[in-house]
Design an enzyme around this catalytic site. Structure first.
Site, mmCIF file in Angstrom:
data_model
loop_
_atom_site.group_PDB
_atom_site.id
_atom_site.type_symbol
_atom_site.label_atom_id
_atom_site.label_comp_id
_atom_site.label_asym_id
_atom_site.label_seq_id
_atom_site.Cartn_x
_atom_site.Cartn_y
_atom_site.Cartn_z
ATOM 1 C CG PHE A 10 19.763 12.631 9.136
ATOM 2 C CD1 PHE A 10 21.220 12.645 8.832
ATOM 3 C CD2 PHE A 10 18.871 12.788 7.797
ATOM 4 C CE1 PHE A 10 21.568 12.150 7.651
ATOM 5 C CE2 PHE A 10 19.459 12.384 6.536
ATOM 6 C CZ PHE A 10 20.843 12.414 6.601
ATOM 7 C CD GLU A 19 18.883 16.920 9.724
ATOM 8 O OE1 GLU A 19 19.853 17.707 10.107
ATOM 9 O OE2 GLU A 19 18.700 16.496 8.455
ATOM 10 N NE ARG A 77 12.172 5.706 1.411
ATOM 11 C CZ ARG A 77 13.249 6.373 1.027
ATOM 12 N NH1 ARG A 77 13.397 7.419 1.722
ATOM 13 N NH2 ARG A 77 14.035 5.956 0.143
ATOM 14 N NE ARG A 89 -3.101 -1.084 3.320
ATOM 15 C CZ ARG A 89 -2.990 -2.220 4.041
ATOM 16 N NH1 ARG A 89 -3.432 -3.196 2.966
ATOM 17 N NH2 ARG A 89 -2.832 -2.636 5.055
#
Lengths: 318, 283
Positions: free
Chosen positions: A87, A62, A170, A13
């Site tokens: 990071f 960051e 992701r 998905r």
């Protein structure tokens, strides 16, 4: 597919984190999104497109990202903050520690490229992030397995009061757990599949590998169960002890993380403290080393995270 | 705009406030025999103007939503802020005797969870301005008109994260943010300018997009005028006031010490320092 964790033909998905956050944010006006130049690479662009006035682009900074998240949380908002895991865990650690965790602020840090999920080499491979954030007081640590886990985790980590570090898969994320009677529950380990000979205790994407390995092992009449542990902290000690502490099974922990300070050592500690002795104990994890660059499927095979490597590791120990 | 909070003893001059803040700091320093006294004496005038001229707050309700936020990113200046919070009525006067002690609300380095009026935990330098950026963004989201004031030190400018935050504040046009930079030219290892040259300072902040003023931080009228100008500035940009201050200001025999980052004060010298301060008390 040199950079994907999804196998050929595997159901996926798109951007489950981004879509889950948008769905939640429709009902929760206090949720804002923040990133350090990586919205498109952490699926936060889905949120940014849906709620442009609730999205803060903080630039490639960051330390600022984490500080500003602390500040906006102090004003009553719940920031979902994204960057890469390297990071957050390395560059911004002090800022997460002192500005967010020490204050137990409601900041949700969601980070892409955890463990070995890119072939870009050590600059992008956060192989030690779980150890780092497990050691941080007040921090809840989540390593979801797949799209379903992510979708269900998002509202639950938003409901949880306090800081959360969640690893993010992701893009087109495999959908594996749909086939099982499974629901993500913050702080709980879940027996996804039972087995008599072997018990995998796995987290993150390694649960999809252990489930596949269990199928493979069944062909050789080896009965393997899978205990999925998506919450690394706080650990569900009771369930882990109940399942892994049963005598007579080989316990195999599996994690997409260095062997130092992750799930395997945590489970070993639980068993040792309870004097619960399985018939064998083995850790599948990344070596204590800076890893190679290359194609991801090759690297997963090289470092023992592929389904084939998991099956072989078990057979060698039975 | 929120109504100005009632301030106790409103007939008291800012110079008297600054004197009392200095005295409070010395009293606490004597309790532990140590403390960042040099910085506290140096920045007392800036704190007096902040708490008794510039800021809105309710001493009886330190977490009142309508307050201006004072963020101390230099946690080691805690003794200075405690001294101001006592004078402001946020911390009871007798609590000064607990400074740095077991279970005290006044630890040696400032932490938000411990002390009413301490908005952030700032001991790790270079975090405060970023947190202030987030608070300023949050206040804008709420359409609140309160100020976020962040006290930095010149040494803190060594931290790159401070400049990340400075760029961000200008990018987001944070006209509700005032940074105060205490330039006393003292760091742990020596004069700040010899650690990492930061001059010319005002042009740097201007180039980063901030409305910038630089004044003598021990001249109360100049400090007050700078705050007024910062608040009245009509352009949508963050504001910074650079204050040149004198370490140990107000106690000449301490001002003359060669090493003033962490002033060595002998046990017998605390009362002498207080006596000298008292002698110079504004009439």
């Amino acid at each position: 597919m040199i950079a994907s964790i999804a196998a050929e033909g595997q159901a996926t998905r798109p951007a489950p984190f981004g879509h889950a956050l948008v769905a939640l944010a429709k009902e929760r006006p206090e949720i804002v999104g923040m990133t350090a130049d990586l919205s498109k690479y952490t699926d936060l662009h889905v949120f940014a497109n849906a709620f442009p006035d609730r999205f803060y682009q903080m630039g490639m900074a960051e330390q600022l990202l984490m500080s500003a998240a602390a500040g906006i949380a102090r004003e009553g908002f719940t920031p979902f903050v994204t960057t890469y895991a390297v990071f957050a865990s390395r560059r911004a650690y002090d800022f997460i520690c002192m500005a967010i965790a020490e204050e137990a602020l409601d900041v949700k840090i969601v980070c892409a490229l955890p463990g070995l999920t890119t072939g870009y080499g050590p600059s992008h491979q956060a192989t030690e992030d779980l150890a780092i954030f497990r050691a941080l007081p007040n921090m809840t640590v989540i390593d979801p397995c797949d799209a379903l886990d992510i979708e269900q985790a998002v509202p639950q980590i938003a409901d949880h009061k306090g800081p959360v570090y969640m690893r993010l898969l992701r893009g087109n994320v495999p959908a594996v757990l749909d086939r099982y009677d499974y629901k993500f529950e913050l702080g709980k380990a879940k027996l996804v599949r039972d087995g008599a000979d072997v018990l995998f205790v796995s987290t993150g994407l390694m649960t999809m590998r252990t489930l596949e390995a269990a199928e493979e092992l069944a062909k050789d009449n080896i009965s393997a169960g899978v205990l999925h542990v998506p919450t690394l902290k706080p650990l569900d000690v009771e369930t882990i002890l109940r399942e892994a502490g049963k005598p007579g099974r080989l316990v195999v922990t599996a994690e997409n993380h260095t062997i130092v300070g992750g799930l395997g050592e945590a489970v070993a500690g639980i068993l040792m403290r309870a004097r619960a002795m399985p018939s064998g104990f083995h850790q599948i994890a990344l070596p204590d080393a800076f890893l190679d660059a290359g194609a991801l499927p090759t690297l997963h095979d090289r470092y023992g995270l592929s389904t084939r490597a998991v099956v072989e590791a078990v057979k060698a120990r039975l | 705009m929120t109504a100005p909070a009632p301030s106790p003893r409103t007939n008291v001059s800012l110079a008297e406030r600054a004197y009392r803040i200095r005295r409070n700091a010395l009293v606490m320093g004597e309790v532990q025999g140590q403390g960042y006294i040099g910085q506290a004496l140096g920045v007392a005038d800036v704190l007096a103007v902040s708490y008794f001229h510039a800021m809105t707050y309710r001493p009886e309700d330190p977490y009142w939503e309508g307050r201006d936020r004072f963020c101390l990113s230099i946690g080691h200046y805690a003794i200075a802020l405690y001294a101001a919070l006592v004078e402001a009525g946020i911390i009871p006067e007798d609590e000064m005797m607990t400074y740095g002690g077991d279970d005290s609300r006044l630890p040696m380095s400032g932490m938000a969870a411990y002390t009413p009026g301490m908005e952030i935990t700032g001991g790790s330098l270079g975090q405060g301005l970023g947190i202030s950026v987030g608070m300023a963004l949050g206040l804008k989201r709420k359409q609140a008109k309160n100020w976020v004031i962040n006290l930095l030190s010149d040494g803190e400018l060594d931290e790159g994260s401070t400049w990340e935050a400075a760029m961000s504040a200008a990018h987001w046009k944070l006209d509700n943010l005032i940074a105060l930079v205490d330039v006393n030219n003292q760091q742990a290892d020596g004069p700040s300018t010899k650690m990492l040259g930061f001059e010319p300072l005002a042009p740097k902040w201007e180039a980063f997009g901030w409305f910038t003023q630089r004044v003598n931080g021990n001249d109360i009228d100049a400090v007050r005028a700078a705050f007024d100008a910062a608040k009245a500035h009509p352009v949508a940009q963050p504001r910074v006031i650079i204050f040149d201050t004198k370490m140990c200001k107000g106690v000449p025999f301490l001002e003359e010490r060669e090493i003033t980052h962490f002033v060595r004060v002998d046990a017998s010298e605390w009362s002498r320092a207080i006596d000298i301060l008292d002698a110079g008390r504004p009439s």
